[in-house]
Write a protein that holds these residues in place. Structure first.
Motif, PDB file in Angstrom:
ATOM      1  N   VAL A 190      -1.690 -86.780 -16.059  1.00 57.29           N
ATOM      2  CA  VAL A 190      -2.814 -85.861 -16.278  1.00 57.29           C
ATOM      3  C   VAL A 190      -2.350 -84.673 -17.111  1.00 57.29           C
ATOM      4  O   VAL A 190      -2.992 -84.292 -18.097  1.00 57.29           O
ATOM      5  N   LYS A 191      -1.227 -84.142 -16.716  1.00 57.61           N
ATOM      6  CA  LYS A 191      -0.710 -82.954 -17.396  1.00 57.61           C
ATOM      7  C   LYS A 191      -0.432 -83.251 -18.870  1.00 57.61           C
ATOM      8  O   LYS A 191      -0.725 -82.453 -19.755  1.00 57.61           O
ATOM      9  N   LYS A 192       0.097 -84.430 -19.099  1.00 60.66           N
ATOM     10  CA  LYS A 192       0.464 -84.802 -20.467  1.00 60.66           C
ATOM     11  C   LYS A 192      -0.761 -84.956 -21.371  1.00 60.66           C
ATOM     12  O   LYS A 192      -0.743 -84.578 -22.529  1.00 60.66           O
ATOM     13  N   TYR A 193      -1.822 -85.540 -20.833  1.00 62.10           N
ATOM     14  CA  TYR A 193      -2.938 -85.912 -21.708  1.00 62.10           C
ATOM     15  C   TYR A 193      -4.183 -85.027 -21.602  1.00 62.10           C
ATOM     16  O   TYR A 193      -4.994 -84.995 -22.528  1.00 62.10           O
ATOM     17  N   LEU A 194      -4.339 -84.326 -20.487  1.00 56.71           N
ATOM     18  CA  LEU A 194      -5.550 -83.525 -20.318  1.00 56.71           C
ATOM     19  C   LEU A 194      -5.676 -82.472 -21.430  1.00 56.71           C
ATOM     20  O   LEU A 194      -4.749 -81.711 -21.672  1.00 56.71           O
ATOM     21  N   GLY A 195      -6.777 -82.468 -22.090  1.00 53.40           N
ATOM     22  CA  GLY A 195      -7.008 -81.473 -23.133  1.00 53.40           C
ATOM     23  C   GLY A 195      -6.279 -81.771 -24.425  1.00 53.40           C
ATOM     24  O   GLY A 195      -6.327 -80.994 -25.371  1.00 53.40           O
ATOM     25  N   SER A 196      -5.640 -82.930 -24.498  1.00 47.34           N
ATOM     26  CA  SER A 196      -4.879 -83.223 -25.711  1.00 47.34           C
ATOM     27  C   SER A 196      -5.774 -83.804 -26.811  1.00 47.34           C
ATOM     28  O   SER A 196      -5.396 -83.853 -27.972  1.00 47.34           O
ATOM     29  N   VAL A 197      -6.950 -84.252 -26.432  1.00 45.00           N
ATOM     30  CA  VAL A 197      -7.887 -84.766 -27.430  1.00 45.00           C
ATOM     31  C   VAL A 197      -9.001 -83.746 -27.665  1.00 45.00           C
ATOM     32  O   VAL A 197      -9.388 -83.453 -28.795  1.00 45.00           O
ATOM     33  N   VAL A 198      -9.522 -83.219 -26.576  1.00 44.73           N
ATOM     34  CA  VAL A 198     -10.534 -82.166 -26.658  1.00 44.73           C
ATOM     35  C   VAL A 198      -9.910 -80.907 -26.062  1.00 44.73           C
ATOM     36  O   VAL A 198      -9.910 -80.725 -24.852  1.00 44.73           O
ATOM     37  N   PRO A 199      -9.364 -80.043 -26.892  1.00 44.17           N
ATOM     38  CA  PRO A 199      -8.786 -78.817 -26.349  1.00 44.17           C
ATOM     39  C   PRO A 199      -9.880 -78.005 -25.658  1.00 44.17           C
ATOM     40  O   PRO A 199     -11.043 -78.082 -26.039  1.00 44.17           O
ATOM     41  N   ALA A 200      -9.460 -77.256 -24.629  1.00 45.47           N
ATOM     42  CA  ALA A 200     -10.448 -76.504 -23.857  1.00 45.47           C
ATOM     43  C   ALA A 200     -11.375 -75.708 -24.769  1.00 45.47           C
ATOM     44  O   ALA A 200     -12.591 -75.706 -24.605  1.00 45.47           O
ATOM     45  N   ALA A 201     -10.814 -75.067 -25.762  1.00 46.02           N
ATOM     46  CA  ALA A 201     -11.612 -74.166 -26.590  1.00 46.02           C
ATOM     47  C   ALA A 201     -12.294 -74.879 -27.756  1.00 46.02           C
ATOM     48  O   ALA A 201     -12.788 -74.241 -28.681  1.00 46.02           O
ATOM     49  N   ASP A 202     -12.353 -76.189 -27.716  1.00 44.25           N
ATOM     50  CA  ASP A 202     -12.962 -76.948 -28.813  1.00 44.25           C
ATOM     51  C   ASP A 202     -14.382 -76.483 -29.120  1.00 44.25           C
ATOM     52  O   ASP A 202     -14.753 -76.271 -30.255  1.00 44.25           O
ATOM     53  N   ASN A 203     -15.176 -76.372 -28.085  1.00 47.55           N
ATOM     54  CA  ASN A 203     -16.534 -75.859 -28.268  1.00 47.55           C
ATOM     55  C   ASN A 203     -16.993 -75.214 -26.966  1.00 47.55           C
ATOM     56  O   ASN A 203     -16.318 -75.299 -25.941  1.00 47.55           O
ATOM     57  N   PHE A 204     -18.126 -74.576 -27.025  1.00 46.47           N
ATOM     58  CA  PHE A 204     -18.657 -73.824 -25.898  1.00 46.47           C
ATOM     59  C   PHE A 204     -18.708 -74.654 -24.617  1.00 46.47           C
ATOM     60  O   PHE A 204     -18.287 -74.217 -23.551  1.00 46.47           O
ATOM     61  N   PHE A 205     -19.194 -75.858 -24.740  1.00 47.99           N
ATOM     62  CA  PHE A 205     -19.381 -76.675 -23.537  1.00 47.99           C
ATOM     63  C   PHE A 205     -18.080 -77.317 -23.049  1.00 47.99           C
ATOM     64  O   PHE A 205     -17.906 -77.521 -21.856  1.00 47.99           O
ATOM     65  N   SER A 206     -17.192 -77.593 -23.976  1.00 48.74           N
ATOM     66  CA  SER A 206     -15.909 -78.145 -23.522  1.00 48.74           C
ATOM     67  C   SER A 206     -15.114 -77.053 -22.811  1.00 48.74           C
ATOM     68  O   SER A 206     -14.398 -77.316 -21.850  1.00 48.74           O
ATOM     69  N   ALA A 207     -15.259 -75.824 -23.263  1.00 49.10           N
ATOM     70  CA  ALA A 207     -14.567 -74.712 -22.604  1.00 49.10           C
ATOM     71  C   ALA A 207     -15.138 -74.526 -21.202  1.00 49.10           C
ATOM     72  O   ALA A 207     -14.399 -74.366 -20.223  1.00 49.10           O
ATOM     73  N   LEU A 208     -16.456 -74.560 -21.104  1.00 51.67           N
ATOM     74  CA  LEU A 208     -17.111 -74.415 -19.800  1.00 51.67           C
ATOM     75  C   LEU A 208     -16.679 -75.540 -18.865  1.00 51.67           C
ATOM     76  O   LEU A 208     -16.309 -75.308 -17.706  1.00 51.67           O
ATOM     77  N   ASN A 209     -16.688 -76.757 -19.397  1.00 52.24           N
ATOM     78  CA  ASN A 209     -16.274 -77.897 -18.590  1.00 52.24           C
ATOM     79  C   ASN A 209     -14.833 -77.728 -18.115  1.00 52.24           C
ATOM     80  O   ASN A 209     -14.525 -77.944 -16.941  1.00 52.24           O
ATOM     81  N   SER A 210     -13.964 -77.333 -19.023  1.00 53.03           N
ATOM     82  CA  SER A 210     -12.548 -77.206 -18.674  1.00 53.03           C
ATOM     83  C   SER A 210     -12.359 -76.181 -17.559  1.00 53.03           C
ATOM     84  O   SER A 210     -11.471 -76.319 -16.723  1.00 53.03           O
ATOM     85  N   ALA A 211     -13.198 -75.168 -17.539  1.00 55.72           N
ATOM     86  CA  ALA A 211     -13.081 -74.138 -16.510  1.00 55.72           C
ATOM     87  C   ALA A 211     -13.582 -74.635 -15.156  1.00 55.72           C
ATOM     88  O   ALA A 211     -12.982 -74.351 -14.120  1.00 55.72           O
ATOM     89  N   VAL A 212     -14.654 -75.375 -15.145  1.00 58.00           N
ATOM     90  CA  VAL A 212     -15.316 -75.666 -13.873  1.00 58.00           C
ATOM     91  C   VAL A 212     -15.465 -77.141 -13.517  1.00 58.00           C
ATOM     92  O   VAL A 212     -16.139 -77.467 -12.549  1.00 58.00           O
TER      93      VAL A 212
END
Ligand SMILES: Nc1ncnc2c1ncn2[C@@H]1O[C@H](COP(=O)(O)OP(=O)(O)OP(=O)(O)O)[C@@H](O)[C@H]1O
Ligand SMILES: [Mg+2]
Lengths: 255, 482
Positions: free
Chosen positions: B166-188
């Protein structure tokens, strides 16, 4: 089998059929001729139940039942078939697939066993020969990019497969080349029998040379203004419509 | 004819088939979003410190981002403080160990949806990881998958059992800050699915997840991570239906696919969330970020989606074609009816040599619906001999709906070939009358015409999904022409 009495039909605010009477018995072939815009296709559409045609007066009885009560598909199940003047293109829908869906929808609603692929193919094989239908037209999308004549031939092919009791052929002859006209006419003739009635809408005597009608009617101004035997068509070919149309105006006044 | 229009009315008024709400006590956090909420979620899920940090970082980035605006979507302002960010079905202990332990109400819900887990287990041979609200409550077929070395579990479980992956791959394709909703998703984000297919393994069955949104007013933030290691193969199905409700519900999922050398992922979706009623009230907001990273040479990813639900859909499953000879495909059918809006499409980013992409997009709009295809084909300097073929077809039912097509092409390598075709057509009254005159009922006729239009996409779906998708389309569009 078909009894049309005093039929009045409006499209929007425009009255098209204005008191049409027509009586057809089982096995008869009736030709309907008449000037452009006189209401021939309107009649065909009303009989097939198309939306947008409001019947304001009169009645249509088909096999003893009120035809106007029925939805278009119910009329098809009851054996009414319309060969369209302008067959519709349906992209992406396979021609054979549509026909199989039609055959089985009709069978199902008549309480008959639906046909499986093998039975269906056996059925259409014969009918293809009847109208010399080309294989590739079957596997293409319904009427899409068909030539005018191919579309008309496809209509008659469908008729042959669906074996209706009442077939309404709306200008099936227009767009057919001389050979095709002959083939299609022979196809229609072979479908003639004591039970099957046919309404032939046409402008040309030519078709009636091949398919000999029992009656010929002239539709003008939303009414049938003259009826006769096959000789009437010959007379029309020679003299046009003017003489009857004028005649009719006189009669109208009198009546 | 009057009898016809009455029938039509009935059809039009037919209620949303899957509209019912299961009454399961939710363990729901009060609405609102701040660092405490995030800490609560993370604690509730017993997460390691690094993940909490990751979430908080995403949250801080999100705070700096602006609500996106779109040219062709009409969206009411979303109050992110009015949403509750966590809800879990209450279960006795930590979670059910087998189906017997699953809340019978939930099983009943699945029955109603026509997804009896048991039956699927025996008949279809499909492993089901059911996401209900935010916590996975039923997982089957683990044994068989485990034998093959395949990992298929809830995201939460993966965090506990396979933290390194998980640590290796999480956010490696869609970085948290990619877009507004991906950032929101990554947070919650609360839960989702995790799949790992080891080297050389062909996943022995299709993996399937059924999503449902249930607790009222709860945003859903799924997180899906699929890794296909070298020379492996997996087909993943995502399908969902949702209960009837009035309030708009936000759904912002993130799906990340990692495809290594010679591997292949086929990702199929049938999305049928509640679209709102015929006046446009209610319905799900579906803002999804889906992206696949073809990291290795000769890797392949194929997105196939059938989108019939949601009030608003914003979704662009994308492929980053890094590996040489890698292949990206996107097959999409999107249906919008009534007041539904959809802005969807794909991005194909060609980086490796000889990379190929295919885009087939079929959009169907009925009544007042608006639909936009937005696609980007980007050919980087390095992408020698890259090829793309795009075909976008729109089908309109009625004259109040709209279809818009925006194909963007950026080609920086002159050896690349990019082809684009687009058509717009209409289901006409004359086509329907033609079919009816041949004895075919209106709903079957619509079905036939629409399925004809979508043929090229449906053939990409796994068999049973294709059947479901065809039915769904029929239900969605019943009575839409008139
Ligand atoms: N949808 C419509 N709206 C308004 N008028 C219509 C409509 N359809 C037909 N009409 C009119 O009704 C009249 C009868 O048309 P119809 O198509 O029945 O004629 P027809 O006898 O079949 O003619 P043709 O020999 O040219 O095929 C025409 O004046 C036509 O313009
Ligand atoms: Mg006509």
């Amino acid at each position: 089998m078909l009894e049309i009495q005093n039929l009045h039909t409006k499209i929007g605010d425009k009255e098209i059929l204005k008191g049409l009477n027509l009586s057809i018995k089982a096995g008869e072939v009736h030709a309907i001729m008449g000037p452009n815009g006189s209401g021939k296709s309107t009649l065909a559409n009303v009989l097939a139940g198309r939306d947008g045609y409001e019947v304001t007066q009169g009645s249509v009885e088909y096999e003893g039942k009120d035809l106007l009560e029925l939805a278009p598909e119910e009329r098809a199940w009851a054996g009414i078939f319309l060969a369209f003047q302008y067959p519709v293109e349906i992209p992406g829908v396979n021609n054979v697939y549509l026909l199989k869906a039609a055959v089985n929808a009709i069978r199902k609603n008549r309480g008959e066993q639906e046909l499986d692929a093998v039975e269906f193919l056996a059925l259409i094989k014969d009918k293809m020969k009847l109208v010399k239908m080309k294989d590739d037209l079957l596997s293409r999308s319904v009427n899409e990019d068909f030539s005018g004549g191919e579309k008309k031939r496809n209509e008659i092919f469908q008729m042959a497969v669906l074996e209706p009791k009442l077939a309404i052929l709306d200008e099936t002859d227009s767009g057919l080349d001389i050979d095709a006209l002959k083939i299609v006419s022979e196809g229609v003739n072979s479908l003639r029998n004591e039970e099957r009635s046919i309404i032939l809408v046409t402008h040309y005597q030519r078709l009636l040379d091949y398919i000999k009608p029992d009656y010929v009617h002239v539709l003008s101004g939303g009414k049938i203004i003259k009826s006769g035997g096959p000789e009437l068509a010959l007379e029309l070919e020679e003299k046009g419509y003017d003489w009857i149309v004028k005649d009719d105006k006189g009669e109208n006044e009198a009546a | 004819m009057s009898t016809n229009s009455e029938n039509m009315e009935d059809l039009v008024n037919k209620d949303y088939e899957h509209g019912f709400v299961t009454d399961i006590e939710s363990d729901t956090v009060a609405p609102g979003l701040n660092e405490d909420t995030i800490a609560f979620i993370s604690k509730k899920k017993d997460e390691p410190e690094w993940l909490l940090e990751w979430r908080l970082k995403a949250y801080r980035q999100w705070l700096k981002m602006e609500d996106p605006t779109w040219a062709h979507l009409d969206i009411e302002h979303i109050d992110y403080q009015a949403i509750s960010y966590y809800s879990a079905p209450k279960s006795k202990d930590d979670g059910p160990k087998s189906l017997d332990e699953v809340d019978p109400k939930l099983l009943e819900t699945y029955e109603k949806l026509g997804i009896p887990l048991q039956e699927q287990k025996f008949l279809a041979g499909v492993a089901v990881d059911a996401v209900f609200d935010s916590v996975s409550v039923a997982t089957t077929f683990k044994g068989k998958l485990a034998d093959a070395g395949v990992i298929f579990c809830s995201f939460s479980e993966a965090v506990k059992e396979y933290p390194e992956l998980v640590k290796k791959y999480l956010g490696s394709v869609v970085p948290a800050a990619d877009n507004f909703f991906s950032a929101l998703n990554s947070a919650v984000f609360t839960d989702g699915s995790f799949v790992y297919i080891p080297k050389g393994v062909r996943c022995p069955m299709e993996l399937s997840t059924y999503f449902r949104i249930n607790a009222s007013n709860t945003g859903q933030f799924e997180r899906t991570l699929i890794i296909a290691d070298e020379d492996s193969h997996v087909s993943y199905l995502e399908g969902c239906t949702a209960p009837m409700r009035d309030e708009n519900q936000l759904h912002a999922a993130v799906v990340e696919l990692i495809v290594l050398k010679d591997a292949e992922i086929k990702y199929s979706t049938v999305q049928n969330w509640y679209p709102g009623d015929e006046n446009g009230v209610g319905g799900i907001y579906n803002f999804v970020t889906k992206r696949a990273d073809c990291r290795g040479d000769n890797s392949k990813v194929s997105w196939t989606q059938v989108e019939t639900g949601s009030a608003i859909t914003w979704k662009y499953p994308s492929c980053i074609l890094k590996g040489d000879n890698s292949v990206g495909e996107f097959y999409s059918v999107a249906v919008t009816n009534n007041y539904q809006q959809a802005d969807t499409g794909t991005k194909m980013i060609h980086i490796g040599k000889n990379t190929r992409s295919t885009i087939i997009s079929k959009g169907i709009s009925a009544r007042h619906a608006q639909q936009t295809y937005r696609g980007l084909v980007k050919i980087s300097k390095s992408a020698d001999n890259a090829r793309n073929y795009t075909q976008c077809d729109s089908l309109l039912m009625g004259d109040q709906c709209g279809a818009h097509t925006f194909p963007y092409i950026e080609a920086k390598n002159s050896t690349a070939t990019v082809e684009h075709e687009a058509t717009t057509s209409k289901i006409g009254e004359d086509q329907l009358f033609y079919c009816k005159q041949r004895g075919i009922k209106e709903e079957d006729a619509v079905n036939m015409i629409v399925n004809g239009f979508c043929k090229e996409v449906f053939k990409e779906l796994p068999m049973e999904f294709a059947v479901e998708a065809q039915k769904l389309l029929g239900i969605t569009l019943e009575g839409a022409v008139g």
